[in-house]
Design a protein around this motif. Structure first.
Motif, PDB file in Angstrom:
ATOM      1  N   ALA A  93       0.825  -1.199   0.000  1.00 52.32           N
ATOM      2  CA  ALA A  93       0.000   0.000   0.000  1.00 52.32           C
ATOM      3  C   ALA A  93       0.871   1.266   0.000  1.00 52.32           C
ATOM      4  O   ALA A  93       0.515   2.265  -0.629  1.00 52.32           O
ATOM      5  CB  ALA A  93      -0.921  -0.001   1.203  1.00 52.32           C
ATOM      6  N   LYS A  94       2.004   1.218   0.700  1.00 46.39           N
ATOM      7  CA  LYS A  94       2.867   2.395   0.789  1.00 46.39           C
ATOM      8  C   LYS A  94       3.762   2.545  -0.438  1.00 46.39           C
ATOM      9  O   LYS A  94       3.963   3.642  -0.953  1.00 46.39           O
ATOM     10  CB  LYS A  94       3.754   2.300   2.034  1.00 46.39           C
ATOM     11  N   LYS A  95       4.356   1.448  -0.876  1.00 41.27           N
ATOM     12  CA  LYS A  95       5.424   1.527  -1.871  1.00 41.27           C
ATOM     13  C   LYS A  95       4.953   1.249  -3.290  1.00 41.27           C
ATOM     14  O   LYS A  95       5.547   1.714  -4.240  1.00 41.27           O
ATOM     15  CB  LYS A  95       6.519   0.524  -1.526  1.00 41.27           C
ATOM     16  N   ALA A  96       3.943   0.457  -3.436  1.00 42.08           N
ATOM     17  CA  ALA A  96       3.567   0.030  -4.773  1.00 42.08           C
ATOM     18  C   ALA A  96       2.756   1.124  -5.451  1.00 42.08           C
ATOM     19  O   ALA A  96       1.823   1.672  -4.899  1.00 42.08           O
ATOM     20  CB  ALA A  96       2.771  -1.253  -4.713  1.00 42.08           C
ATOM     21  N   VAL A  97       3.133   1.371  -6.605  1.00 43.48           N
ATOM     22  CA  VAL A  97       2.412   2.339  -7.415  1.00 43.48           C
ATOM     23  C   VAL A  97       1.605   1.578  -8.441  1.00 43.48           C
ATOM     24  O   VAL A  97       0.447   1.862  -8.669  1.00 43.48           O
ATOM     25  CB  VAL A  97       3.393   3.305  -8.118  1.00 43.48           C
ATOM     26  N   PHE A  98       2.236   0.559  -8.980  1.00 40.08           N
ATOM     27  CA  PHE A  98       1.541  -0.248  -9.967  1.00 40.08           C
ATOM     28  C   PHE A  98       1.994  -1.686  -9.796  1.00 40.08           C
ATOM     29  O   PHE A  98       3.174  -1.942  -9.643  1.00 40.08           O
ATOM     30  CB  PHE A  98       1.884   0.229 -11.393  1.00 40.08           C
ATOM     31  N   VAL A  99       1.021  -2.573  -9.797  1.00 36.26           N
ATOM     32  CA  VAL A  99       1.346  -3.995  -9.784  1.00 36.26           C
ATOM     33  C   VAL A  99       0.578  -4.645 -10.914  1.00 36.26           C
ATOM     34  O   VAL A  99      -0.513  -4.198 -11.289  1.00 36.26           O
ATOM     35  CB  VAL A  99       0.972  -4.661  -8.442  1.00 36.26           C
ATOM     36  N   ASP A 100       1.174  -5.674 -11.441  1.00 33.19           N
ATOM     37  CA  ASP A 100       0.472  -6.363 -12.533  1.00 33.19           C
ATOM     38  C   ASP A 100      -0.670  -7.205 -11.967  1.00 33.19           C
ATOM     39  O   ASP A 100      -0.792  -7.379 -10.755  1.00 33.19           O
ATOM     40  CB  ASP A 100       1.456  -7.211 -13.353  1.00 33.19           C
ATOM     41  N   ASP A 101      -1.518  -7.696 -12.831  1.00 37.11           N
ATOM     42  CA  ASP A 101      -2.714  -8.440 -12.410  1.00 37.11           C
ATOM     43  C   ASP A 101      -2.360  -9.690 -11.603  1.00 37.11           C
ATOM     44  O   ASP A 101      -3.051 -10.023 -10.631  1.00 37.11           O
ATOM     45  CB  ASP A 101      -3.546  -8.835 -13.635  1.00 37.11           C
ATOM     46  N   ASP A 102      -1.304 -10.367 -12.002  1.00 37.54           N
ATOM     47  CA  ASP A 102      -0.912 -11.608 -11.307  1.00 37.54           C
ATOM     48  C   ASP A 102      -0.501 -11.307  -9.865  1.00 37.54           C
ATOM     49  O   ASP A 102      -0.928 -11.966  -8.928  1.00 37.54           O
ATOM     50  CB  ASP A 102       0.237 -12.274 -12.082  1.00 37.54           C
ATOM     51  N   THR A 103       0.314 -10.270  -9.674  1.00 35.36           N
ATOM     52  CA  THR A 103       0.762  -9.885  -8.340  1.00 35.36           C
ATOM     53  C   THR A 103      -0.430  -9.424  -7.496  1.00 35.36           C
ATOM     54  O   THR A 103      -0.541  -9.768  -6.320  1.00 35.36           O
ATOM     55  CB  THR A 103       1.817  -8.768  -8.425  1.00 35.36           C
ATOM     56  N   PHE A 104      -1.342  -8.655  -8.115  1.00 32.98           N
ATOM     57  CA  PHE A 104      -2.519  -8.184  -7.399  1.00 32.98           C
ATOM     58  C   PHE A 104      -3.402  -9.355  -6.975  1.00 32.98           C
ATOM     59  O   PHE A 104      -3.896  -9.392  -5.842  1.00 32.98           O
ATOM     60  CB  PHE A 104      -3.319  -7.209  -8.271  1.00 32.98           C
ATOM     61  N   ALA A 105      -3.576 -10.315  -7.858  1.00 31.43           N
ATOM     62  CA  ALA A 105      -4.401 -11.491  -7.544  1.00 31.43           C
ATOM     63  C   ALA A 105      -3.777 -12.271  -6.392  1.00 31.43           C
ATOM     64  O   ALA A 105      -4.481 -12.719  -5.475  1.00 31.43           O
ATOM     65  CB  ALA A 105      -4.557 -12.373  -8.776  1.00 31.43           C
ATOM     66  N   LYS A 106      -2.440 -12.431  -6.410  1.00 35.92           N
ATOM     67  CA  LYS A 106      -1.762 -13.144  -5.326  1.00 35.92           C
ATOM     68  C   LYS A 106      -1.910 -12.391  -4.013  1.00 35.92           C
ATOM     69  O   LYS A 106      -2.145 -12.987  -2.955  1.00 35.92           O
ATOM     70  CB  LYS A 106      -0.283 -13.345  -5.668  1.00 35.92           C
ATOM     71  N   ALA A 107      -1.773 -11.084  -4.053  1.00 35.41           N
ATOM     72  CA  ALA A 107      -1.900 -10.278  -2.837  1.00 35.41           C
ATOM     73  C   ALA A 107      -3.330 -10.346  -2.299  1.00 35.41           C
ATOM     74  O   ALA A 107      -3.547 -10.441  -1.089  1.00 35.41           O
ATOM     75  CB  ALA A 107      -1.494  -8.832  -3.123  1.00 35.41           C
ATOM     76  N   SER A 108      -4.292 -10.318  -3.192  1.00 40.91           N
ATOM     77  CA  SER A 108      -5.695 -10.426  -2.769  1.00 40.91           C
ATOM     78  C   SER A 108      -5.961 -11.784  -2.145  1.00 40.91           C
ATOM     79  O   SER A 108      -6.642 -11.889  -1.115  1.00 40.91           O
ATOM     80  CB  SER A 108      -6.631 -10.226  -3.964  1.00 40.91           C
ATOM     81  N   LEU A 109      -5.426 -12.806  -2.774  1.00 35.54           N
ATOM     82  CA  LEU A 109      -5.585 -14.159  -2.243  1.00 35.54           C
ATOM     83  C   LEU A 109      -4.945 -14.262  -0.863  1.00 35.54           C
ATOM     84  O   LEU A 109      -5.523 -14.818   0.074  1.00 35.54           O
ATOM     85  CB  LEU A 109      -4.965 -15.179  -3.205  1.00 35.54           C
ATOM     86  N   THR A 110      -3.766 -13.681  -0.729  1.00 35.04           N
ATOM     87  CA  THR A 110      -3.066 -13.689   0.552  1.00 35.04           C
ATOM     88  C   THR A 110      -3.879 -12.946   1.621  1.00 35.04           C
ATOM     89  O   THR A 110      -4.003 -13.410   2.761  1.00 35.04           O
ATOM     90  CB  THR A 110      -1.674 -13.051   0.403  1.00 35.04           C
ATOM     91  N   ALA A 111      -4.463 -11.835   1.254  1.00 37.15           N
ATOM     92  CA  ALA A 111      -5.276 -11.066   2.204  1.00 37.15           C
ATOM     93  C   ALA A 111      -6.511 -11.871   2.610  1.00 37.15           C
ATOM     94  O   ALA A 111      -6.875 -11.915   3.799  1.00 37.15           O
ATOM     95  CB  ALA A 111      -5.684  -9.729   1.592  1.00 37.15           C
ATOM     96  N   ASP A 112      -7.140 -12.515   1.622  1.00 37.90           N
ATOM     97  CA  ASP A 112      -8.305 -13.364   1.930  1.00 37.90           C
ATOM     98  C   ASP A 112      -7.912 -14.504   2.868  1.00 37.90           C
ATOM     99  O   ASP A 112      -8.632 -14.831   3.821  1.00 37.90           O
ATOM    100  CB  ASP A 112      -8.909 -13.942   0.642  1.00 37.90           C
ATOM    101  N   GLN A 113      -6.758 -15.094   2.561  1.00 33.08           N
ATOM    102  CA  GLN A 113      -6.283 -16.183   3.418  1.00 33.08           C
ATOM    103  C   GLN A 113      -5.995 -15.685   4.836  1.00 33.08           C
ATOM    104  O   GLN A 113      -6.284 -16.364   5.820  1.00 33.08           O
ATOM    105  CB  GLN A 113      -5.038 -16.830   2.810  1.00 33.08           C
ATOM    106  N   ALA A 114      -5.456 -14.495   4.948  1.00 29.47           N
ATOM    107  CA  ALA A 114      -5.162 -13.915   6.266  1.00 29.47           C
ATOM    108  C   ALA A 114      -6.458 -13.713   7.051  1.00 29.47           C
ATOM    109  O   ALA A 114      -6.532 -14.014   8.242  1.00 29.47           O
ATOM    110  CB  ALA A 114      -4.404 -12.600   6.115  1.00 29.47           C
TER     111      ALA A 114
END
Length: 153
Positions: free
Chosen positions: A32-53
């Protein structure tokens, strides 16, 4: 022993899950602080990780709730066992008291029967003596009539 090993595994699993949740939160904050742009794959993984958390957090809370319920059930079972032992002891005491009272009643009944037999014997003796007294009175009356009639002659 199996319960202890199972408990240790649960604790270790909970620690691992907690650490994973903390790592995911750190990654989320960093992104949230450092990323300006992430590709769809990275975003999907991060979303999955957040859901898992979030799922892990909910599961941790459920495990804690179940542990509290288990502790309460164990305590209730211990109380129930204690109450059962007390009730059984009270029942045994009541049974012993009932046996004691029954023995006392039987003894009292035996003593009563003996007294009744003694009273019957005394009654028979009194009746016999009463009969003898009546015979003696009749004899005395007869003799006194004879004496008075002999005195009249």
């Amino acid at each position: 022993m199996a319960e202890k090993a199972g408990g240790e595994r649960w604790k270790a699993a909970i620690v691992n899950v907690t650490e994973m949740g903390a790592n995911l939160e750190s990654l989320q904050k960093l992104l949230a602080k450092k990323a300006v742009f992430v590709d769809d794959d990275t975003f999907a993984k991060a979303s999955l990780t957040a859901d898992q958390a979030r799922t892990i957090k909910a599961l941790e809370q459920r495990v804690e709730t179940l542990e509290r319920e288990l502790d309460a059930a164990i305590a209730a079972a211990a109380r129930a066992r204690s109450e059962k032992r007390q009730a059984e002891a009270a029942q045994r005491a009541a049974e012993l008291r009932a046996q004691e009272v029954t023995r006392e009643l039987e003894n009292t009944s035996k003593v009563f029967k003996l007294h009744m037999e003694e009273l019957r014997a005394k009654q028979e003796e009194i009746s016999k003596k009463d009969g003898e007294i009546k015979v003696l009175e009749a004899i005395i009356q007869t003799l006194s009539r004879n004496d008075s009639s002999a005195g009249d002659d």
